[in-house]
Scaffold this motif. Structure first.
Motif, mmCIF file in Angstrom:
data_model
loop_
_atom_site.group_PDB
_atom_site.id
_atom_site.type_symbol
_atom_site.label_atom_id
_atom_site.label_comp_id
_atom_site.label_asym_id
_atom_site.label_seq_id
_atom_site.Cartn_x
_atom_site.Cartn_y
_atom_site.Cartn_z
ATOM 1 N N TYR A 37 0.829 -1.210 0.000
ATOM 2 C CA TYR A 37 0.000 0.000 0.000
ATOM 3 C C TYR A 37 0.862 1.258 0.000
ATOM 4 O O TYR A 37 0.543 2.237 -0.669
ATOM 5 N N ALA A 38 1.972 1.226 0.711
ATOM 6 C CA ALA A 38 2.892 2.373 0.714
ATOM 7 C C ALA A 38 3.406 2.637 -0.702
ATOM 8 O O ALA A 38 3.511 3.786 -1.134
ATOM 9 N N GLY A 39 3.700 1.578 -1.436
ATOM 10 C CA GLY A 39 4.150 1.729 -2.820
ATOM 11 C C GLY A 39 3.056 2.271 -3.719
ATOM 12 O O GLY A 39 3.304 3.116 -4.574
ATOM 13 N N LEU A 40 1.823 1.793 -3.516
ATOM 14 C CA LEU A 40 0.694 2.298 -4.297
ATOM 15 C C LEU A 40 0.542 3.799 -4.100
ATOM 16 O O LEU A 40 0.380 4.554 -5.064
ATOM 17 N N GLN A 41 0.630 4.248 -2.863
ATOM 18 C CA GLN A 41 0.508 5.680 -2.575
ATOM 19 C C GLN A 41 1.606 6.484 -3.265
ATOM 20 O O GLN A 41 1.345 7.544 -3.832
ATOM 21 N N ALA A 42 2.836 5.972 -3.209
ATOM 22 C CA ALA A 42 3.963 6.685 -3.810
ATOM 23 C C ALA A 42 3.841 6.764 -5.331
ATOM 24 O O ALA A 42 4.322 7.716 -5.948
ATOM 25 N N CYS A 43 3.181 5.778 -5.939
ATOM 26 C CA CYS A 43 3.078 5.706 -7.396
ATOM 27 C C CYS A 43 1.791 6.310 -7.950
ATOM 28 O O CYS A 43 1.637 6.420 -9.168
ATOM 29 N N PHE A 44 0.873 6.723 -7.085
ATOM 30 C CA PHE A 44 -0.425 7.217 -7.540
ATOM 31 C C PHE A 44 -0.245 8.444 -8.438
ATOM 32 O O PHE A 44 0.358 9.428 -8.051
ATOM 33 N N THR A 45 -0.756 8.353 -9.672
ATOM 34 C CA THR A 45 -0.625 9.458 -10.626
ATOM 35 C C THR A 45 -1.948 10.143 -10.924
ATOM 36 O O THR A 45 -1.966 11.260 -11.408
ATOM 37 N N GLY A 46 -3.054 9.455 -10.685
ATOM 38 C CA GLY A 46 -4.351 9.934 -11.140
ATOM 39 C C GLY A 46 -4.561 9.483 -12.578
ATOM 40 O O GLY A 46 -3.642 9.008 -13.248
ATOM 41 N N SER A 47 -5.777 9.638 -13.047
ATOM 42 C CA SER A 47 -6.136 9.181 -14.389
ATOM 43 C C SER A 47 -5.315 9.882 -15.459
ATOM 44 O O SER A 47 -5.198 11.103 -15.463
ATOM 45 N N GLY A 48 -4.722 9.095 -16.363
ATOM 46 C CA GLY A 48 -3.938 9.643 -17.461
ATOM 47 C C GLY A 48 -2.589 10.189 -17.045
ATOM 48 O O GLY A 48 -1.947 10.894 -17.817
ATOM 49 N N GLY A 49 -2.111 9.844 -15.851
ATOM 50 C CA GLY A 49 -0.886 10.433 -15.324
ATOM 51 C C GLY A 49 0.399 9.724 -15.667
ATOM 52 O O GLY A 49 1.438 10.080 -15.148
ATOM 53 N N GLY A 50 0.362 8.721 -16.548
ATOM 54 C CA GLY A 50 1.575 7.978 -16.906
ATOM 55 C C GLY A 50 2.492 8.819 -17.767
ATOM 56 O O GLY A 50 2.228 9.986 -17.990
ATOM 57 N N PRO A 51 3.596 8.315 -18.250
ATOM 58 C CA PRO A 51 4.064 6.932 -18.121
ATOM 59 C C PRO A 51 4.631 6.660 -16.726
ATOM 60 O O PRO A 51 4.979 7.583 -15.998
ATOM 61 N N LEU A 52 4.719 5.379 -16.405
ATOM 62 C CA LEU A 52 5.178 4.948 -15.090
ATOM 63 C C LEU A 52 6.588 4.397 -15.158
ATOM 64 O O LEU A 52 7.004 3.841 -16.163
ATOM 65 N N GLY A 53 7.310 4.531 -14.068
ATOM 66 C CA GLY A 53 8.602 3.877 -13.944
ATOM 67 C C GLY A 53 8.397 2.417 -13.590
ATOM 68 O O GLY A 53 7.318 2.010 -13.151
ATOM 69 N N ALA A 54 9.419 1.618 -13.753
ATOM 70 C CA ALA A 54 9.342 0.180 -13.487
ATOM 71 C C ALA A 54 8.908 -0.116 -12.059
ATOM 72 O O ALA A 54 8.228 -1.106 -11.809
ATOM 73 N N GLU A 55 9.280 0.746 -11.110
ATOM 74 C CA GLU A 55 8.923 0.521 -9.711
ATOM 75 C C GLU A 55 7.417 0.634 -9.462
ATOM 76 O O GLU A 55 6.911 0.206 -8.429
ATOM 77 N N CYS A 56 6.687 1.188 -10.427
ATOM 78 C CA CYS A 56 5.240 1.375 -10.276
ATOM 79 C C CYS A 56 4.412 0.426 -11.138
ATOM 80 O O CYS A 56 3.182 0.434 -11.058
ATOM 81 N N ASP A 57 5.057 -0.393 -11.938
ATOM 82 C CA ASP A 57 4.326 -1.302 -12.829
ATOM 83 C C ASP A 57 3.339 -2.200 -12.089
ATOM 84 O O ASP A 57 2.242 -2.464 -12.574
#
Length: 86
Positions: A37-57
């Motif tokens: 859950y801590a990782g999910l919070q750190a990676c949260f971008t909102g809708s259309g907020g990508g691209p994502l880094g590998a740590e957020c895949d």
């Protein structure tokens, strides 16, 4: 909520490309817990907020290149509880 339940059924059956049955298990321990859950919070971008880094895949559970409310909702449904003992 009904849409999310259908997504989980399809994901479990392997019928959705990019969606995994244990999406959100970022450390691969077989549990979706507070560490994840801590990782999910750190990676949260909102809708259309990508691209994502590998740590957020692991948190792009619906495979749409962002971490948003739908990913969070699916994560909640798969949440196993507090940190599991190792």
């Amino acid at each position: 909520m009904r849409v999310i339940a259908h997504l989980l059924v399809l994901a479990s059956a392997g019928l959705l490309g990019g969606v995994t049955a244990l999406g959100g298990d970022s450390n691969g321990d077989g549990h979706i817990d507070l560490r994840d859950y801590a990782g999910l919070q750190a990676c949260f971008t909102g809708s259309g907020g990508g691209p994502l880094g590998a740590e957020c895949d692991a948190f792009d559970i619906d495979g749409d290149q962002d971490v948003d409310g739908l990913d969070h909702d699916i994560f909640q449904m798969e949440f196993t509880g507090p940190v599991e003992s190792v």
